[in-house]
Scaffold this motif. Structure first.
Motif, PDB file in Angstrom:
ATOM      1  N   LYS A  33      22.776  16.000 -19.225  1.00 14.63           N
ATOM      2  CA  LYS A  33      21.418  15.656 -19.678  1.00 14.63           C
ATOM      3  C   LYS A  33      20.831  16.723 -20.580  1.00 14.63           C
ATOM      4  CE  LYS A  33      20.302  12.728 -15.785  1.00 14.63           C
ATOM      5  NZ  LYS A  33      19.705  12.664 -14.446  1.00 14.63           N
ATOM      6  N   ALA A  58      18.056  21.848 -24.071  1.00 10.97           N
ATOM      7  CA  ALA A  58      16.845  21.034 -23.940  1.00 10.97           C
ATOM      8  C   ALA A  58      17.205  19.770 -23.170  1.00 10.97           C
ATOM      9  CB  ALA A  58      16.295  20.672 -25.312  1.00 10.97           C
ATOM     10  N   GLN A  59      16.254  19.243 -22.419  1.00 12.77           N
ATOM     11  CA  GLN A  59      16.459  17.957 -21.752  1.00 12.77           C
ATOM     12  C   GLN A  59      16.537  16.883 -22.836  1.00 12.77           C
ATOM     13  OE1 GLN A  59      16.697  17.246 -18.468  1.00 12.77           O
ATOM     14  NE2 GLN A  59      16.514  19.389 -17.812  1.00 12.77           N
ATOM     15  N   ARG A  61      15.897  13.871 -22.791  1.00  9.78           N
ATOM     16  CA  ARG A  61      14.713  13.003 -22.832  1.00  9.78           C
ATOM     17  C   ARG A  61      13.518  13.676 -23.489  1.00  9.78           C
ATOM     18  NH1 ARG A  61      13.636  10.902 -16.928  1.00  9.78           N
ATOM     19  NH2 ARG A  61      13.651  13.162 -16.729  1.00  9.78           N
ATOM     20  N   SER A  62      13.539  15.026 -23.555  1.00 10.58           N
ATOM     21  CA  SER A  62      12.391  15.741 -24.115  1.00 10.58           C
ATOM     22  C   SER A  62      12.464  15.835 -25.642  1.00 10.58           C
ATOM     23  CB  SER A  62      12.298  17.148 -23.524  1.00 10.58           C
ATOM     24  OG  SER A  62      13.313  17.974 -24.081  1.00 10.58           O
ATOM     25  N   VAL A  63      13.623  15.471 -26.215  1.00  9.29           N
ATOM     26  CA  VAL A  63      13.774  15.558 -27.670  1.00  9.29           C
ATOM     27  C   VAL A  63      13.352  14.231 -28.297  1.00  9.29           C
ATOM     28  CG1 VAL A  63      15.367  15.998 -29.573  1.00  9.29           C
ATOM     29  CG2 VAL A  63      15.687  17.174 -27.384  1.00  9.29           C
ATOM     30  N   ARG A  64      12.444  14.320 -29.261  1.00  6.65           N
ATOM     31  CA  ARG A  64      11.964  13.107 -29.925  1.00  6.65           C
ATOM     32  C   ARG A  64      13.125  12.373 -30.605  1.00  6.65           C
ATOM     33  NH1 ARG A  64       9.194  14.668 -34.190  1.00  6.65           N
ATOM     34  NH2 ARG A  64       9.567  16.871 -33.755  1.00  6.65           N
TER      35      ARG A  64
END
Ligand SMILES: [Zn+2]
Length: 175
Positions: A33, A58-59, A61-64
């Motif tokens: 992840k 970085a997660q 899901r946190s990356v645009r």
């Protein structure tokens, strides 16, 4: 305005050069992840590749998603944006060399004949430049002449014109 990407100042481990060129290529590495992204830069002398960290661990899901698309598409515009991001430069402990990578667009020559002109300078990129140099170039003066205009109070601005600036400013010139 920028005419090409600035060079990245960084010591090459393969040769003695200290200039690297970004060509808009990225490397993205996803593991479970977590995701890493780097901007690749090439030594201008030997072509050796180095990586500038965009983000690390970085997660996903946190990356645009829009940013991920641009990384995967090797978007040169994104490379230009990242190279102007002080956080990215600090994180990678690199500075930029803007020599020959920008030009002054005066938008015409109307300003040359007037006795008093109010000029606003807009930076299309965060290029560190001396206002004295811009005024000299824009008015066809020597830097010494510009220095004299400042000393005589004929060139005035709210910003200090003798240092370097990376952002918009205005000045008034009376002749
Ligand atoms: Zn090299």
């Amino acid at each position: 305005m920028p005419t090409r990407l600035p060079l990245v100042l960084r010591r090459c481990h393969a040769c003695a050069s200290d200039h690297f060129r970004a060509n808009g290529k990225f490397r993205v590495n996803a593991h479970h992840k977590l995701i890493d992204a780097w901007l690749l830069v090439l030594c201008t002398s030997c072509g050796d590749t180095a990586k500038l960290t965009v983000f690390e661990r970085a997660q996903v899901r946190s990356v645009r998603p829009e940013l991920l698309d641009r990384l995967h598409a090797n978007d040169v515009g994104l490379a230009a944006e990242l190279l102007q991001d002080p956080v990215v430069l600090r994180r990678n402990r690199v500075a930029l060399d803007w020599d020959g990578a920008w030009r002054l667009d005066t938008g015409g020559s109307d300003h040359l004949d007037r006795e008093v002109v109010d000029i606003s300078v807009r930076f299309a990129a965060r290029v560190p430049v001396r206002p004295v140099r811009l005024v000299a170039e824009g008015f066809g003066l020597s830097r010494a002449e510009v220095g004299r205009l400042i000393a005589d109070g004929k060139l005035v601005s709210a910003v200090r014109l003798s240092g370097k600036l990376t952002g918009d400013f205005t000045f008034t010139l009376k002749r």
